[in-house]
Design an enzyme around this catalytic site. Structure first.
Site, PDB file in Angstrom:
ATOM      1  N   CYS A  23       0.807  -1.228   0.000  1.00  0.00           N
ATOM      2  CA  CYS A  23       0.000   0.000   0.000  1.00  0.00           C
ATOM      3  C   CYS A  23       0.841   1.279   0.000  1.00  0.00           C
ATOM      4  CB  CYS A  23      -0.949   0.100   1.185  1.00  0.00           C
ATOM      5  SG  CYS A  23      -1.980  -1.344   1.417  1.00  0.00           S
ATOM      6  N   GLY A  50       0.337  -0.390  -4.961  1.00  0.00           N
ATOM      7  CA  GLY A  50      -0.925  -1.107  -4.774  1.00  0.00           C
ATOM      8  C   GLY A  50      -1.853  -0.860  -5.940  1.00  0.00           C
ATOM      9  N   ASN A 123      -0.175   2.093   5.660  1.00  0.00           N
ATOM     10  CA  ASN A 123       0.786   1.300   4.890  1.00  0.00           C
ATOM     11  C   ASN A 123       1.608   0.492   5.877  1.00  0.00           C
ATOM     12  OD1 ASN A 123       3.847   2.181   3.093  1.00  0.00           O
ATOM     13  ND2 ASN A 123       2.770   0.259   3.189  1.00  0.00           N
ATOM     14  N   GLY A 124       1.498  -0.840   5.798  1.00  0.00           N
ATOM     15  CA  GLY A 124       2.274  -1.680   6.709  1.00  0.00           C
ATOM     16  C   GLY A 124       1.463  -2.862   7.183  1.00  0.00           C
ATOM     17  N   TYR A 269      13.228  -3.557  -4.648  1.00  0.00           N
ATOM     18  CA  TYR A 269      12.125  -3.874  -5.564  1.00  0.00           C
ATOM     19  C   TYR A 269      10.954  -2.899  -5.544  1.00  0.00           C
ATOM     20  CZ  TYR A 269       8.249  -6.654  -7.499  1.00  0.00           C
ATOM     21  OH  TYR A 269       7.176  -7.092  -8.223  1.00  0.00           O
TER      22      TYR A 269
END
Ligand code: SF4
Length: 486
Positions: A23, A50, A123-124, A269
């Site tokens: 996210c 996302g 986010n996480g 990445y």
């Protein structure tokens, strides 16, 4: 836990998704104009984080909320954006690593508390979420989603009910620290008249803020701020946050500093090459990864080719270091449908070939070094090797710009199960080479990776096998696992 990639194999707007990002968040206050167009553009720059859903929450006391499945420009189209007034808001792009993937799970999540709306975008991943949720359910709490984010929001509300104070930056930060330290959360709260942004005390995920002539904004990656003028960017530190209102903004520490655990895969990445993550430019890191990989694993070959796109920067580094010319041997088809899930092995192979087209004139009769950012299940790598050989390559030598991935992630990255990871299927690297049908294979070593990023302050957990823990480091299996070339 639902995971598209665990169900099959997925591609999204850019790269093949080997493991999924977890996210992205964007929010802020604009000084003069409606914030919705800023959010549309800022969130669009986070699309790689996302692709399942996107959502927006804009307003002051009674915000407008709109979210749906789809890409940013589909959900937050110009038509939708042109109708949204208000100068304050938060937004989110989602890939489910925890919780379902339907529209209900799209963020921001919004609840009404004491007659006013409160929203959250996260986010996480919070490891303790499952246990904590069970406890809350026993206490009568009800949940609409299965995501940890809703649980965080409900827990915060429960704790704040006990306090006479209301929604202050400090009180929310205190609840987050006391209950969720050890988890990963770069998180935005929309409360009446204000936005609070927090980065967890261990700093797993990035979070940046920007003051510009247009307003004050926060984002998972600073590339979101590119369209802003007269800007000054600050990278929010672990345990820090920012409170933003019409009166201005203030960066504040809400938790003690802890040994940080920055996710190294943000650099390998996930993040965009034009972002600066954890104080380091992502493109430069990837070039360094390629250079180091070439230094550790020299090879006699005619050309270096990248697996586009995330293998591109490491391939540049590999070529620079080795002196082997860089060529475009595989063309990425940018117009393949944005997201599709291919459940069967046969279809996975088709997916690779839809996405990557060989350039035979480049490959014919050449000894090729192919560079990818990492190797996860190995099936994609094998398909690429086959494709290159069918297209005339005389030899194919596979190089991974990251060490072997041997563990899953508990901090919001959807890495396949341990038994699906190719590095765990074979006791030695030669087994992986044979599986992918390459003439040789080599990984960047974990020491090489640490030479680039540092011994401390980073999370390397998915790259360290259980046997690499200090008490087991002399085991024979571990020695074989850490072999990086064959
Ligand atoms: S386990 Fe791997 S993917 Fe997860 S936070 Fe750590 S480095 Fe990142």
């Amino acid at each position: 836990m639902t995971s598209l990639c665990q169900k099959g194999y997925c591609f999204a707007g850019g790269n093949e998704i080997k493991f999924s990002e977890e996210c992205g968040v964007f929010g802020g206050i604009s000084y003069k104009y409606p914030i919705a167009p800023y959010i549309q553009q800022g969130l669009f720059m986070l699309q790689h984080r996302g692709q399942e859903s996107a959502g927006i929450c804009v307003g002051e006391r009674n915000p407008f909320i709109y979210k749906n499945k789809g890409l940013v420009m589909e959900v937050l189209s110009d038509r939708v954006i042109s109708k949204i007034r208000g100068r304050m808001g938060i937004s989110h792009v989602r890939y489910s690593t925890q919780g379902g993937s339907d529209t209900t799970h799209a963020q921001p999540y919004v609840v009404t508390y004491l007659g006013e709306k409160v929203a959250v975008a996260h986010n996480g991943n919070v490891k303790a979420a499952v246990e904590m949720r069970k406890n809350l359910e026993k206490q009568g709490e009800v949940f609409i989603t299965t995501a940890d984010t809703e649980m965080i929001l409900k827990k915060v509300i429960r704790e704040l009910r006990k306090a006479p104070s209301k929604w202050t930056f400090e009180e929310v930060g205190k609840v987050l620290t006391e209950n969720f330290t050890g988890g990963a959360w770069s998180i935005l709260f929309f409360v009446p008249g204000k936005i609070f942004a927090y980065r967890d005390p261990m700093g797993y995920r990035p979070l940046s803020m920007c003051e510009s002539i247009d307003g004050v904004f926060v984002s998972s990656e600073d590339t979101s701020f590119q369209m802003l003028e007269g800007k000054s960017v600050y990278h929010i530190q672990p345990g820090e946050g920012v409170e933003i209102s019409r009166d201005g903004f203030e960066v504040k520490r809400f938790a003690e500093e802890m040994p940080s655990k920055k996710c190294v895969f943000e650099h390998i990445y996930f993040a965009r090459p034009d972002s600066n993550v954890f104080g380091k430019n992502v493109y430069s890191s990837r070039v360094e990864l390629g250079r180091k990989c070439a230094l550790e694993n020299p090879i006699d070959a005619d050309i270096v080719i990248p697996v586009m796109d995330s293998g591109f920067a490491p391939a540049i580094g590999f070529s620079q270091q080795s002196g082997i010319p860089l060529q475009m041997g595989l063309m990425r088809n940018r117009w393949v449908g944005r997201t599709f899930i291919l459940p069967e092995q046969q279809m996975r192979s088709t997916g690779v070939r839809r996405k990557l087209t060989p350039i035979k004139e480049v490959l014919n009769n050449k000894r090729v070094v192919v560079i990818d950012d990492s190797i996860v299940r190995g099936t994609t790598s094998r398909e690429i090797v086959r494709l290159l050989k069918e297209s005339g390559a005389k030899e194919v030598h596979f190089r991974s710009a990251s060490p072997k991935i041997v563990n899953t992630c508990h901090w919001g990255v959807d890495i396949p199960t341990k038994k699906e990871l190719i590095a765990n299927k074979y006791d030695d690297t030669c087994g992986i080479r044979d599986f992918i049908e390459a003439d040789s294979i080599a990984y960047l070593s974990i020491d090489g990776l640490k030479d680039i990023f540092g011994r401390d302050g980073w999370c390397y957990s998915c790259l360290l096998a259980d046997c690499e823990k200090p008490e087991n480091e002399n085991s024979t299996k571990c020695a074989k696992l850490s072999e990086s070339v064959c």
